[in-house]
Design an enzyme around this catalytic site. Structure first.
Site, PDB file in Angstrom:
ATOM      1  N   LYS A 202       6.393 -21.527   6.542  1.00  0.00           N
ATOM      2  CA  LYS A 202       7.395 -20.816   5.757  1.00  0.00           C
ATOM      3  C   LYS A 202       8.727 -21.532   5.947  1.00  0.00           C
ATOM      4  CE  LYS A 202       9.577 -16.303   5.139  1.00  0.00           C
ATOM      5  NZ  LYS A 202       9.519 -14.862   5.456  1.00  0.00           N
ATOM      6  N   LYS A 256       4.905 -21.328   1.899  1.00  0.00           N
ATOM      7  CA  LYS A 256       5.922 -20.569   1.167  1.00  0.00           C
ATOM      8  C   LYS A 256       7.267 -21.250   1.279  1.00  0.00           C
ATOM      9  CE  LYS A 256       8.155 -16.109   1.429  1.00  0.00           C
ATOM     10  NZ  LYS A 256       8.421 -14.979   2.273  1.00  0.00           N
TER      11      LYS A 256
HETATM   12  N1  LIG Z   1       8.364 -12.134   3.515  1.00  0.00           N
HETATM   13  C1  LIG Z   1       8.308 -12.117   2.129  1.00  0.00           C
HETATM   14  C2  LIG Z   1       9.376 -12.883   1.469  1.00  0.00           C
HETATM   15  O1  LIG Z   1      10.303 -13.353   2.134  1.00  0.00           O
HETATM   16  C3  LIG Z   1       9.249 -13.087  -0.010  1.00  0.00           C
HETATM   17  C4  LIG Z   1      10.189 -14.035  -0.539  1.00  0.00           C
HETATM   18  C5  LIG Z   1      10.354 -14.060  -2.046  1.00  0.00           C
HETATM   19  O2  LIG Z   1       9.561 -13.611  -2.871  1.00  0.00           O
HETATM   20  O3  LIG Z   1      11.374 -14.624  -2.414  1.00  0.00           O
END
Ligand SMILES: NCC(=O)CCC(=O)O
Length: 333
Positions: A202, A256
């Site tokens: 992440k 992510k």
């Molecule tokens: N822990 C989940 C997220 O940080 C989602 C981020 C996003 O959709 O921008």
């Protein structure tokens, strides 16, 4: 693997692109409803819908409406939803105790969906940022996000989620050692079949902006998350993190954000072969929606193409706010 091919004109690669039938025959991958995980925002109240201006088409839903949304998702064939609570600011504390309250909003939502729509898998988020006022994913002591104390809190949070009926725990906090600690706690507390999808790679990304509006965290963050989320320039570190999380007991790993990090998805899949997912985050969603609203791109085609890219990059699935919209199109055939 290197396909043998005759020199031109023996090989004309345009031959197999000439008609829809030939293109279908040589298509290398498919985007399917089975690949979709739908992230949804939950709020307090009844019959309450709160639109999120920076994410057109996305709303926070109270639990009763969330259950209806989960029903629709299951009917569309979407295998999983992922819950993100909008926590009442009055419940936020430095110790984040609301995170492991068995009756917090996320756990109430999980129970309600499990009772009404048992066939859909429920993924929950493990991170402390919805439960404190400084916006960090861990416990903060003297300005530092402290790792080991945070892991203890995250384990309590995860156990409350498993108790409520979550099928997939999604630790998004990026603390060291949390996958092993969660796995051990699940094994010893009667939850050996609860799966963990680790937010393994992440990145400390600016693409999360609209999400923070959605969960009521924008403007709250003191400093940044760079001491625990990754440097966008790092690729080898992502592989170390994924390997570490798999070795600690993660069943699935996630990269992510999504589209700017497709190289990481591909390398992760090729290197480890584990079930691999990407999170097409709020900023990616917002950019496509905004450009489409302005008539600058064909929104539907770009949405589909952006999701196909995850398949091509080796992902087994994708968390996407487009899930119901794209499922309707895919079901139409
Ligand atoms: N822990 C989940 C997220 O940080 C989602 C981020 C996003 O959709 O921008």
């Amino acid at each position: 693997m290197r396909p043998t091919q005759s020199p031109f004109p023996g090989t004309r690669l345009r031959r197999t692109r000439a008609t829809p039938a030939l293109r279908a025959l040589v298509r290398e991958d498919r985007l399917s409803v089975d690949d979709l995980i739908w992230p949804i925002f939950v709020c307090d109240g009844e019959n309450t819908r709160q639109p999120i201006p920076s994410m057109p088409g996305v709303e926070r839903l109270s639990v009763d409406l969330l259950v209806e949304a989960a029903r629709q998702a299951a009917d569309l064939g979407i295998p999983a939803i992922c819950l993100f609570p909008y926590t009442d600011p009055a419940l936020k504390t430095p110790g984040c105790e609301e995170a492991w309250n068995p009756d917090n909003l996320s756990n109430r939502a999980t129970r309600a969906i499990k009772a009404a729509v048992p066939e859909i898998a429920i993924m929950t988020d493990i991170a402390l940022d919805p439960y404190n006022t400084h916006g960090h994913d861990g416990i903060v002591v003297n300005g530092e996000v402290v790792n080991d104390e945070s892991v203890e809190a995250l384990v309590k949070m995860g156990m409350a989620q498993a108790e409520a009926g979550a099928d997939i725990l999604g630790p998004s906090d990026m603390m060291d050692g949390r996958i092993g600690a969660l796995r051990q706690a699940l094994e010893t507390n009667g939850h050996k079949n609860v799966t963990i999808m680790s937010y393994a790679a992440k990145y400390a990304s600016a693409f999360y902006g609209p999400f923070r509006d959605a969960v009521g965290a924008s403007g709250a963050l003191t400093g940044d998350k760079k001491t625990y989320q990754m440097d966008p320039l790092n690729r080898r570190e992502a592989m170390r993190l994924i390997e570490r999380d798999l070795s600690e007991g993660a069943d699935m790993v996630m990269v992510k954000p999504g589209m700017p990090y497709l190289d990481i998805c591909r390398e992760a899949k090729d290197t480890f072969g584990a079930p691999t997912y990407a999170y097409q985050v709020s900023g990616e969603y917002a950019m496509i929606k905004a450009a489409a609203a302005n008539g600058w791109i064909d929104g539907e085609r770009v949405m589909l193409e952006s999701l196909m890219a995850f398949r091509r990059a080796g992902c087994d699935g994708v968390l996407t706010y487009f899930a119901p919209e794209v499922a309707r199109i895919l079901n139409r055939g």
